[in-house]
Scaffold this motif. Structure first.
Motif, PDB file in Angstrom:
ATOM      1  N   LEU A 259      35.474  99.887  36.956  1.00  0.00           N
ATOM      2  CA  LEU A 259      36.559  99.557  37.890  1.00  0.00           C
ATOM      3  C   LEU A 259      37.404 100.779  38.217  1.00  0.00           C
ATOM      4  O   LEU A 259      37.904 100.932  39.334  1.00  0.00           O
TER       5      LEU A 259
ATOM      6  N   GLY B 114      35.880 103.546  40.907  1.00  0.00           N
ATOM      7  CA  GLY B 114      35.762 103.253  42.330  1.00  0.00           C
ATOM      8  C   GLY B 114      34.780 102.154  42.684  1.00  0.00           C
ATOM      9  O   GLY B 114      34.609 101.852  43.867  1.00  0.00           O
ATOM     10  N   TYR B 115      34.128 101.547  41.679  1.00  0.00           N
ATOM     11  CA  TYR B 115      33.210 100.459  41.963  1.00  0.00           C
ATOM     12  C   TYR B 115      34.000  99.161  42.144  1.00  0.00           C
ATOM     13  O   TYR B 115      34.976  98.906  41.430  1.00  0.00           O
ATOM     14  N   SER B 116      33.562  98.356  43.067  1.00  0.00           N
ATOM     15  CA  SER B 116      34.260  97.098  43.317  1.00  0.00           C
ATOM     16  C   SER B 116      33.966  96.094  42.218  1.00  0.00           C
ATOM     17  O   SER B 116      32.914  96.142  41.568  1.00  0.00           O
ATOM     18  N   ALA B 117      34.900  95.189  42.044  1.00  0.00           N
ATOM     19  CA  ALA B 117      34.720  94.147  41.034  1.00  0.00           C
ATOM     20  C   ALA B 117      33.509  93.278  41.361  1.00  0.00           C
ATOM     21  O   ALA B 117      32.800  92.810  40.459  1.00  0.00           O
ATOM     22  N   LYS B 118      33.251  93.111  42.656  1.00  0.00           N
ATOM     23  CA  LYS B 118      32.109  92.290  43.078  1.00  0.00           C
ATOM     24  C   LYS B 118      30.791  92.916  42.622  1.00  0.00           C
ATOM     25  O   LYS B 118      29.912  92.227  42.092  1.00  0.00           O
ATOM     26  N   ILE B 119      30.643  94.244  42.800  1.00  0.00           N
ATOM     27  CA  ILE B 119      29.423  94.936  42.389  1.00  0.00           C
ATOM     28  C   ILE B 119      29.240  94.847  40.884  1.00  0.00           C
ATOM     29  O   ILE B 119      28.132  94.611  40.378  1.00  0.00           O
TER      30      ILE B 119
END
Length: 455
Positions: A337, A340-345
């Protein structure tokens, strides 16, 4: 060029996430299927021997009054001739009325030749005492808190008789389905069913594969057998570890160069785990004992450089050395998180890995149904647990963290059979946190008094 770099980075990133599930779950589960097919094609030489050789059955007893009668009854009701079995019940300083239960069993089952031995404290000493007094061609150990499947002894002896190159063998351990069903419906019974499926995977799939590769890590202390001529050549059971079954296995493999096999048709039923405290202490004890035994055999070349050639080194590396990267692997999902990765991914990737573990579980499920062909009732019960497989990854994750705690505790404390329970660990943690942060609390109290005084 930028597109290619992104693609390569994505491949490298996701490959890193996949390598641990691939090594730990996918390969072993597929291998289990191949082992099943291989055994189906291969004609076994397991034929009933013309004469049933005499065997010695050793049962260590420690506060076993509640379970001892059922254990002895299972020996009496087995299809191996009672007059060819000599039973040693070795008293390990028991404090209950186990001896009275033994006396009653002598009257109930006069066909069984049973003898009560008093040993010094410690399971290893108890086992050694019985070994010195044993007779018969084969020596078989079972725990007093479980029961034998009716044909378990016969299957094991037949396997020994059919292959004279095998001198030590472990049976398959399962939790008792009848006792599982006695628990009330809901979470209590669900946890025991998870444990049942876990044991089935470990013995009927995992150790079957290991047996084919001659890489079984440990002979089960609950049910294992030896050719007498081999076990009496060993250094006997060690009193320097709480994991005497692993230690005797390493003796057989490294000192006596023996094969270690499993007789998957020989099943021993143990009681389901009582509660979280029992599960916590049991798995920590196994982990601690494994580390102790590894240290004892380091001088015999048990080192990390043999990871490709020594199956025991691989097992130790997976269970201990690689445990810390696995821990990081689990926790790093949350750290993504902040990268920079989205929570969805992250949620989708976690769900994908979870599904992967479930698929592997069903590979094991299919293999185990095949291995249970000789046990129709147990096979029927196992079939009904198809839905439990979907929840097994969560159970395994909890067990993994318990084992991690066992590794940490083994570093800071001496060997002992009795370890802290989960409840005691939680209490100790709370006390430690309260002590460590007490200075902060006292500072806040002083500041509050100072402010209130000024106003």
């Amino acid at each position: 060029m930028e597109i290619i770099n992104r693609l390569l980075n994505s491949i490298v990133f996701w490959s890193a996430w996949m390598v641990i599930p691939f090594m730990m779950e996918i390969i072993p589960s597929i291998e289990a299927i191949f082992v099943l097919f291989k055994r189906k094609r291969r004609k076994r030489a397991d034929e009933t021997p013309a004469l049933n050789p005499e065997i010695t059955l050793i049962i260590p007893v420690y506060n076993s009054a509640e379970s001892l009668e059922a254990c002895i009854r299972s020996v009496h009701e087995s299809d191996y001739p009672n007059d060819r079995i000599r039973v040693f019940l070795v008293n390990n300083k028991t404090k209950d009325n186990s001896f009275e239960v033994f006396s009653e069993c002598q009257e109930k089952y006069p066909e069984l030749i049973m003898q009560w031995l008093n040993a010094e404290q410690g399971k290893s000493r108890a086992l050694n005492l019985a070994l010195y007094n044993s007779e018969g061609k084969y020596i078989i150990h079972i725990d007093s808190d479980g029961i034998l499947e009716k044909s378990a002894l016969r299957y094991m002896v037949e396997r020994f008789e059919s292959d004279t190159t095998v001198n030590c063998m472990t049976g398959a351990i399962c939790t008792n389905p009848e006792m599982i069903e006695k628990y009330p419906r809901g979470f209590s019974r669900f946890i025991r069913k998870l444990e049942f499926v876990e044991y089935a995977q470990a013995f009927l799939a995992g150790r079957n594969c290991a047996s084919e590769r001659d890489s079984i890590y440990t002979l089960s202390g609950a049910f294992s057998g030896f050719r007498k001529s081999a076990i009496l050549k060993s250094r006997m059971y060690s009193t320097d570890t709480i994991c005497e079954d692993t230690q005797i296995t390493f003796q057989m493999k490294y000192i006596q160069k023996e094969k270690v096999r499993i007789c998957e048709k020989s099943i021993f039923f143990v009681d389901p785990i009582e509660d979280m405290d029992k599960l916590y202490t049991q798995r920590q004890r196994w982990q601690r004992g494994s580390i102790e035994v590894s240290k004892m055999f380091m001088h015999m070349g048990l080192n990390p450089f043999k990871i490709l050639t020594d199956s025991n080194v691989r097992t130790i590396m997976y269970d201990h050395t690689f445990a810390f990267p696995r821990l990081i692997w689990y926790l790093a999902l949350l750290c993504l998180l902040f990268m920079g990765y989205s929570a969805k991914i992250i949620l989708l990737s976690f769900f994908g890995i979870f599904v992967l573990y479930i698929v592997c579980g069903y590979f094991y499920y299919a293999a185990i149904i095949g291995f249970l062909a000789e046990h129709k009732e147990l096979r029927k019960y196992y079939r009904k647990q198809w839905w439990v497989i979907a929840f097994l990854p969560v159970f395994n994750l909890v067990v993994f963290f318990i084992r991690m705690a066992g590794i940490v505790n083994s570093i800071k404390s001496d060997s002992a059979w009795k370890t802290k329970t989960f409840t005691e660990e939680c209490r100790s943690f709370k006390e430690k946190v309260a002590k460590d942060f007490r200075w902060l609390y006292l500072g806040i109290v002083k500041l509050r008094k100072l402010v209130n005084k000024d106003t």
